[in-house]
Design an enzyme around this catalytic site. Sequence first.
Site, PDB file in Angstrom:
ATOM      1  N   CYS A 142       8.437 -16.809  19.645  1.00 50.55           N
ATOM      2  CA  CYS A 142       7.456 -17.613  18.905  1.00 50.55           C
ATOM      3  C   CYS A 142       7.850 -19.089  18.919  1.00 50.55           C
ATOM      4  O   CYS A 142       7.790 -19.720  19.967  1.00 50.55           O
ATOM      5  CB  CYS A 142       7.287 -17.056  17.494  1.00 50.55           C
ATOM      6  N   HIS A 247       5.384 -11.552  18.950  1.00 47.91           N
ATOM      7  CA  HIS A 247       6.554 -11.040  18.220  1.00 47.91           C
ATOM      8  C   HIS A 247       6.877  -9.618  18.684  1.00 47.91           C
ATOM      9  O   HIS A 247       6.257  -8.663  18.208  1.00 47.91           O
ATOM     10  CB  HIS A 247       6.275 -11.032  16.716  1.00 47.91           C
ATOM     11  N   GLU A 249       9.323  -7.842  17.908  1.00 47.07           N
ATOM     12  CA  GLU A 249       9.859  -7.061  16.788  1.00 47.07           C
ATOM     13  C   GLU A 249       8.769  -6.560  15.852  1.00 47.07           C
ATOM     14  O   GLU A 249       9.022  -5.768  14.960  1.00 47.07           O
ATOM     15  CB  GLU A 249      10.901  -7.899  16.018  1.00 47.07           C
ATOM     16  N   ASP A 290      -1.205   0.551  -2.756  1.00 48.68           N
ATOM     17  CA  ASP A 290      -1.133  -0.040  -4.096  1.00 48.68           C
ATOM     18  C   ASP A 290       0.046   0.641  -4.785  1.00 48.68           C
ATOM     19  O   ASP A 290       0.080   1.879  -4.902  1.00 48.68           O
ATOM     20  CB  ASP A 290      -2.415   0.240  -4.881  1.00 48.68           C
ATOM     21  N   ASP A 448     -10.222 -10.485  -5.626  1.00 53.15           N
ATOM     22  CA  ASP A 448     -10.732  -9.279  -6.310  1.00 53.15           C
ATOM     23  C   ASP A 448     -12.063  -9.605  -6.976  1.00 53.15           C
ATOM     24  O   ASP A 448     -12.136  -9.782  -8.195  1.00 53.15           O
ATOM     25  CB  ASP A 448      -9.734  -8.829  -7.391  1.00 53.15           C
TER      26      ASP A 448
HETATM   27  O1  1PR Z   1      -2.683 -11.092  -9.107  1.00 54.35           O
HETATM   28  O2  1PR Z   1      -1.070 -12.041  -7.490  1.00 54.35           O
HETATM   29  O3  1PR Z   1      -0.328 -10.374  -9.175  1.00 54.35           O
HETATM   30  O4  1PR Z   1      -1.758  -9.717  -7.256  1.00 54.35           O
HETATM   31  C1  1PR Z   1      -2.097  -8.443  -7.678  1.00 54.35           C
HETATM   32  C2  1PR Z   1      -2.569  -7.692  -6.467  1.00 54.35           C
HETATM   33  O5  1PR Z   1      -2.739  -6.335  -6.862  1.00 54.35           O
HETATM   34  C3  1PR Z   1      -3.895  -8.192  -5.965  1.00 54.35           C
HETATM   35  O6  1PR Z   1      -3.849  -8.213  -4.550  1.00 54.35           O
HETATM   36  C4  1PR Z   1      -4.900  -7.152  -6.429  1.00 54.35           C
HETATM   37  O7  1PR Z   1      -5.901  -6.941  -5.459  1.00 54.35           O
HETATM   38  C5  1PR Z   1      -4.044  -5.907  -6.568  1.00 54.35           C
HETATM   39  N1  1PR Z   1      -4.478  -5.038  -7.676  1.00 54.35           N
HETATM   40  C6  1PR Z   1      -4.330  -5.301  -8.986  1.00 54.35           C
HETATM   41  N2  1PR Z   1      -4.800  -4.244  -9.696  1.00 54.35           N
HETATM   42  C7  1PR Z   1      -5.239  -3.336  -8.820  1.00 54.35           C
HETATM   43  C8  1PR Z   1      -5.819  -2.029  -9.155  1.00 54.35           C
HETATM   44  O8  1PR Z   1      -6.280  -1.293  -8.276  1.00 54.35           O
HETATM   45  N3  1PR Z   1      -5.852  -1.697 -10.425  1.00 54.35           N
HETATM   46  N4  1PR Z   1      -5.329  -3.211  -6.405  1.00 54.35           N
HETATM   47  C9  1PR Z   1      -5.043  -3.833  -7.540  1.00 54.35           C
HETATM   48  C10 1PR Z   1      -6.211  -3.671  -5.577  1.00 54.35           C
HETATM   49  C11 1PR Z   1      -7.489  -3.005  -3.939  1.00 54.35           C
HETATM   50  C12 1PR Z   1      -7.322  -2.769  -2.526  1.00 54.35           C
HETATM   51  C13 1PR Z   1      -7.483  -1.332  -2.208  1.00 54.35           C
HETATM   52  C14 1PR Z   1      -8.769  -1.361  -1.475  1.00 54.35           C
HETATM   53  C15 1PR Z   1      -9.015  -0.217  -0.594  1.00 54.35           C
HETATM   54  N5  1PR Z   1      -6.348  -2.726  -4.637  1.00 54.35           N
HETATM   55  O9  1PR Z   1      -6.331  -3.407  -1.884  1.00 54.35           O
HETATM   56  O10 1PR Z   1      -6.378  -0.905  -1.561  1.00 54.35           O
HETATM   57  O11 1PR Z   1      -9.834  -1.524  -2.420  1.00 54.35           O
HETATM   58  O12 1PR Z   1      -9.189   0.940  -1.330  1.00 54.35           O
HETATM   59  P1  1PR Z   1     -10.123   2.096  -0.801  1.00 54.35           P
HETATM   60  O13 1PR Z   1      -9.998   2.136   0.682  1.00 54.35           O
HETATM   61  O14 1PR Z   1      -9.554   3.353  -1.421  1.00 54.35           O
HETATM   62  O15 1PR Z   1     -11.489   1.783  -1.280  1.00 54.35           O
HETATM   63  P2  1PR Z   1      -1.454 -10.866  -8.335  1.00 54.35           P
END
Ligand code: 1PR
Length: 593
Positions: A142, A247, A249, A290, A448
Amino acid sequence: MIAMEATAAPFSSVISSRQNLSSSPSSSIRVSSPTSLFLSRKNPGKFKYPRSLSVRASSTSDSVVTLLDYGAGNVRSIRNALRHLGFTIKDVQTPGDILNADRLIFPGVGAFSPAMDVLNKTGMAEALCTYIENDRPFLGICLGLQLLFESSEENGPVKGLGLIPGIVGRFDSSAGIRVPHIGWNALQVGKDSEILDDVGNRHVYFVHSYRAIPSNENKEWISSTCNYGDSFISSIRRGNVHAVQFHPEKSGEVGLSVLNRFLHPNLPATQKPMEGKASKLAKRVIACLDVRSNDKGDLVVTKGDQYDVREQSNENEVRNLGKPVDLAGQYYKDGADEISFLNITGFRDFPLGDLPMIQVLRHTSKNVFVPLTVGGGIRDFTDASGRYYSSLEVAAEYFRSGADKISIGSDAVYAAEEFVKSGVKTGKSSLEQISRVYGNQAVVVSIDPRRVYVNHPDDVPYKVIRVTNPGPNGEEYAWYQCTVSGGREGRPIGAYELAKAVEELGAGEILLNCIDCDGQGKGFDIDLVKLISDSVGIPVIASSGAGTPGHFSEVFEKTNASAALAAGIFHRKEVPIQAVKEHLQEEGIEVRI
Ligand code: 1PR
C-alpha cells in the site's frame, strides 16, 4: 539491532542512522542490482546506476522476516498473516537492521507526508534506498508501494524515496467513482509477476485514495495494473523488489498466497487453472456481529428486531446467537468479504473497560484475513477514577487490537449536528481527529435512522422523499431521522443531512442501517439506500432487513450501494453467505468468490 516480535513502534528508539549506514559490517558482501532503472534521487527523471553499498550476508534463519513498522497504524494484520504462514518477525530498530535483512516487508500505513518525515528523520529512507537498489528481497504494501515513487500529491506535493519515476495522485472522483477505493478488485497481471502467480482472475482487497499512474517511464517496473476510474499501478516488480497497492494480508487465501510466494521465491508456478472471474470492483457481502454482554456477563453475538435484542419471554434475556470469535471465523471461511463487530452497548459502557471486546478482536484477527471493522463507544470518555481518554485513544486501542476500520455512531451524529449548524469544521470531533491520523478510509460512520412519515415535503426542515410504499395513514412522504444511543433517542438531523456532513468531516464510508427494517427479513429500505448512495461520493454499505439472496441483488440493482450487510439470516443459518454470492453471480453482479 533488531528486536524480536516487538509490538511498540520500533522506530521510537532510533536517533540517527548516518553512522550505522557508514559502518559496514565486517562480514559484508557487495551486491549490485541487475537493473539500471533506478531513478537518481539527486536528479529526478534521470536513471542512474545503483550505488554499490555494503549489505551484510545472510545470517538469520529461513523462517524470519524483517518488518519495517514506523508506528503509524495497524500492522497487526500483516504480523498475524506472517505468523500464520509460519514466520517469525524481527522489527527494524535501526537503519542497519534494514541493510542486514534477509527479506524485508514494508507495510506502509497512514499518510504519505508523515511517513516520509519519519523515514527521513530516522535515516531509514537512505537505508531503504540502498537495500532496494541492491536488489534485496523487498515487499512494500500500500503506502509501502507509493513511497517508492518520486512524489505524492497527498497533502503535498511531498517528495518520496524517488526510486521509481512517477507521481502518486488522488483518484479523480469527477470520473464518477467513489473515493476512497475500498473493496475487492481484479488485476491485469503482467508477465513475470511471480508473487501474483496464484492471483489470476481472483479479486484482491484495496483500500486507498491515492494511486500511482502507469507511464512510459515506469512501465519496466509494472507487474500488474488495476482499473478504477482509470488504470493505476497495482503492483511493481524488479528482480527481488516487489510492492503491491492492495493488501495481501486482507485478501483472504489468495492474499496469503501472495505473501507466501514472496517468502518462498522458488515455489513452482501454479499448474491448476485459476478460479474466479474477476474483472472489476466487486460488490461486497458483509457479515455483521452485534456484540454485547448478556445478563450473565458473557460477551455474546445478539440480534435485535428493530433494535430490541431481548427475547420476548418471561425472562426477557438478551438473545444469544453464538460466540463472537467462532462466528467471525466461520463467516471468514464461508466467504464474507468483511466482518463488522458492533459493540452495541458501547454508548453507555466504556469500551476500553470492556476488555473482552478487545480480546475478541485480537483473537479474531489471528485467523481472519479479510477486513475487520469495529464500532461502539468511540468518543471521549472519563472513567470512574477520573482519567480522561480521547476518542483517538479508544480508536487506537481498537486498531492495535486488529481492527482495520472503526465505526462511529452517536458521536458522529453530534459532530454532524454542530457542523450543519455552524458550517465550521472545528477539527476536534472524534471523526475528524481519527480520520486525520489514520486516514478517512479507516473511518466508517454508522447511521441508525428511523423513517418518519409526513404529508407534505415542507412539513420538516430535512430532506424529504416520496416513498415507494405509503405510510400507515396513506402518507406519501418521509424523512429519515437519525438516532443515537442504539436508537433510543431521535435527533434533529436527517440521514441525508448527516451523510453529507460526515463526508465533509472525513468519513471514508457509511454504514447505513434502518431501524424500521432491522431484523424484519423483508428487504433493505431501497428508498433510503438510494437517497444516501446518490448523495455522497464515498462508499455506502446497505444494512438492515436482508431476508433472502434476492434482497441483495435488489439493493445492488436499484441503488448505488457498494456493499450489503446482513446479520440475522447468517446467524440463524437461514441463508449461507455462498448462496448470496452465487445468486448475485447468476444475476450478473460481480462478487468475490
Ligand atoms: O453509538 O458509536 O456507540 O455505536 C453503537 C453502534 O451499535 C452503532 O453502530 C449502532 O448501529 C449499533 N447498535 C446500537 N444498538 C443496537 C441494537 O441493535 N440494539 N445495532 C445496534 C445495530 C444494526 C445492524 C444490524 C443490521 C442487520 N445493528 O448493524 O446488524 O440491521 O441486521 P439484519 O440483517 O438482521 O436485519 P455508538
